[in-house]
Motif scaffolding. Structure first.
Motif, mmCIF file in Angstrom:
data_model
loop_
_atom_site.group_PDB
_atom_site.id
_atom_site.type_symbol
_atom_site.label_atom_id
_atom_site.label_comp_id
_atom_site.label_asym_id
_atom_site.label_seq_id
_atom_site.Cartn_x
_atom_site.Cartn_y
_atom_site.Cartn_z
ATOM 1 N N MET A 157 -16.819 -1.875 41.006
ATOM 2 C CA MET A 157 -16.664 -3.015 40.143
ATOM 3 C C MET A 157 -15.942 -2.568 38.879
ATOM 4 S SD MET A 157 -17.316 -6.218 39.707
ATOM 5 C CE MET A 157 -18.651 -7.319 39.571
ATOM 6 N N ASN A 158 -14.863 -3.235 38.600
ATOM 7 C CA ASN A 158 -14.087 -2.960 37.396
ATOM 8 C C ASN A 158 -14.870 -3.484 36.192
ATOM 9 O OD1 ASN A 158 -12.226 -3.109 35.272
ATOM 10 N ND2 ASN A 158 -10.513 -3.309 36.700
ATOM 11 N N GLN A 159 -15.147 -2.638 35.220
ATOM 12 C CA GLN A 159 -15.975 -3.030 34.081
ATOM 13 C C GLN A 159 -15.298 -4.053 33.171
ATOM 14 O OE1 GLN A 159 -19.203 -2.222 33.893
ATOM 15 N NE2 GLN A 159 -18.806 -1.272 35.870
ATOM 16 N N SER A 160 -13.988 -4.230 33.296
ATOM 17 C CA SER A 160 -13.279 -5.154 32.411
ATOM 18 C C SER A 160 -13.258 -6.597 32.925
ATOM 19 C CB SER A 160 -11.839 -4.680 32.201
ATOM 20 O OG SER A 160 -11.109 -4.783 33.403
ATOM 21 N N VAL A 161 -13.811 -6.848 34.102
ATOM 22 C CA VAL A 161 -13.789 -8.215 34.632
ATOM 23 C C VAL A 161 -14.768 -9.099 33.883
ATOM 24 C CG1 VAL A 161 -13.030 -7.530 36.937
ATOM 25 C CG2 VAL A 161 -15.465 -7.746 36.460
ATOM 26 N N ASN A 162 -14.607 -10.391 34.051
ATOM 27 C CA ASN A 162 -15.462 -11.383 33.421
ATOM 28 C C ASN A 162 -16.926 -11.117 33.788
ATOM 29 O OD1 ASN A 162 -16.907 -13.882 33.013
ATOM 30 N ND2 ASN A 162 -14.913 -14.875 32.850
ATOM 31 N N PRO A 163 -17.834 -11.238 32.828
ATOM 32 C CA PRO A 163 -19.261 -10.977 33.109
ATOM 33 C C PRO A 163 -19.844 -11.806 34.256
ATOM 34 C CG PRO A 163 -18.901 -11.112 30.745
ATOM 35 C CD PRO A 163 -17.600 -11.510 31.408
ATOM 36 N N ILE A 164 -19.334 -13.002 34.510
ATOM 37 C CA ILE A 164 -19.863 -13.807 35.617
ATOM 38 C C ILE A 164 -19.647 -13.114 36.957
ATOM 39 C CG2 ILE A 164 -17.781 -15.218 35.966
ATOM 40 C CD1 ILE A 164 -21.433 -16.421 36.291
ATOM 41 N N LEU A 165 -18.601 -12.302 37.070
ATOM 42 C CA LEU A 165 -18.376 -11.572 38.321
ATOM 43 C C LEU A 165 -19.458 -10.526 38.535
ATOM 44 C CD1 LEU A 165 -14.508 -11.177 38.285
ATOM 45 C CD2 LEU A 165 -15.890 -12.863 39.483
ATOM 46 N N ALA A 196 -11.254 -13.779 45.631
ATOM 47 C CA ALA A 196 -10.590 -12.482 45.506
ATOM 48 C C ALA A 196 -11.242 -11.626 44.429
ATOM 49 C CB ALA A 196 -9.106 -12.681 45.207
ATOM 50 N N LYS A 197 -11.569 -12.223 43.300
ATOM 51 C CA LYS A 197 -12.169 -11.465 42.199
ATOM 52 C C LYS A 197 -13.586 -10.994 42.533
ATOM 53 C CE LYS A 197 -9.486 -13.523 38.459
ATOM 54 N NZ LYS A 197 -8.572 -14.394 39.162
ATOM 55 N N VAL A 198 -14.393 -11.875 43.119
ATOM 56 C CA VAL A 198 -15.772 -11.504 43.431
ATOM 57 C C VAL A 198 -15.803 -10.429 44.517
ATOM 58 C CG1 VAL A 198 -17.972 -12.321 44.366
ATOM 59 C CG2 VAL A 198 -16.747 -13.695 42.678
ATOM 60 N N VAL A 199 -15.021 -10.603 45.558
ATOM 61 C CA VAL A 199 -15.046 -9.654 46.667
ATOM 62 C C VAL A 199 -14.496 -8.290 46.275
ATOM 63 C CG1 VAL A 199 -14.137 -9.198 48.981
ATOM 64 C CG2 VAL A 199 -15.069 -11.437 48.425
ATOM 65 N N THR A 200 -13.415 -8.268 45.500
ATOM 66 C CA THR A 200 -12.822 -6.984 45.122
ATOM 67 C C THR A 200 -13.456 -6.379 43.882
ATOM 68 O OG1 THR A 200 -11.105 -7.968 43.718
ATOM 69 C CG2 THR A 200 -10.584 -7.658 46.066
ATOM 70 N N GLY A 201 -14.071 -7.218 43.032
ATOM 71 C CA GLY A 201 -14.650 -6.706 41.799
ATOM 72 C C GLY A 201 -13.600 -6.372 40.756
ATOM 73 N N ALA A 202 -12.430 -6.974 40.882
ATOM 74 C CA ALA A 202 -11.332 -6.695 39.951
ATOM 75 C C ALA A 202 -10.509 -7.959 39.744
ATOM 76 C CB ALA A 202 -10.450 -5.580 40.508
#
Length: 73
Positions: free
Chosen positions: A1-9, A47-53
């Motif tokens: 999980m990329n730490q810079s993504v939106n907190p909801i992810l 795409a964002k939830v599954v990849t974490g980015a």
């Protein structure tokens, strides 16, 4: 999980983990497999939830089959 993504992810991924919807992939340490079918509101969210980015929605590929497929292990 990329730490810079939106907190909801982070929240959504934690919900999947709590629901036992993720499983380890043998031989791969840094990824998990989604074990259940999930309907996301948009391709971009999927795409964002599954990849974490942060990824473009064009990276998400629509399903190839018109009906759900049951996979048992």
């Amino acid at each position: 999980m990329n730490q810079s993504v939106n907190p909801i992810l982070h929240t959504r991924r934690a919900e999947f983990a709590a629901a036992d919807a993720l499983t380890a992939i043998p031989g791969i340490q840094d990824r998990l497999r989604l074990r259940v079918a999930v309907c996301f509101p948009t391709p971009a969210i999927a795409a964002k939830v599954v990849t974490g980015a942060h990824v473009a929605s064009g990276k998400w590929v629509n399903r190839r089959y018109p009906e759900p497929i049951l996979i048992t292990g």
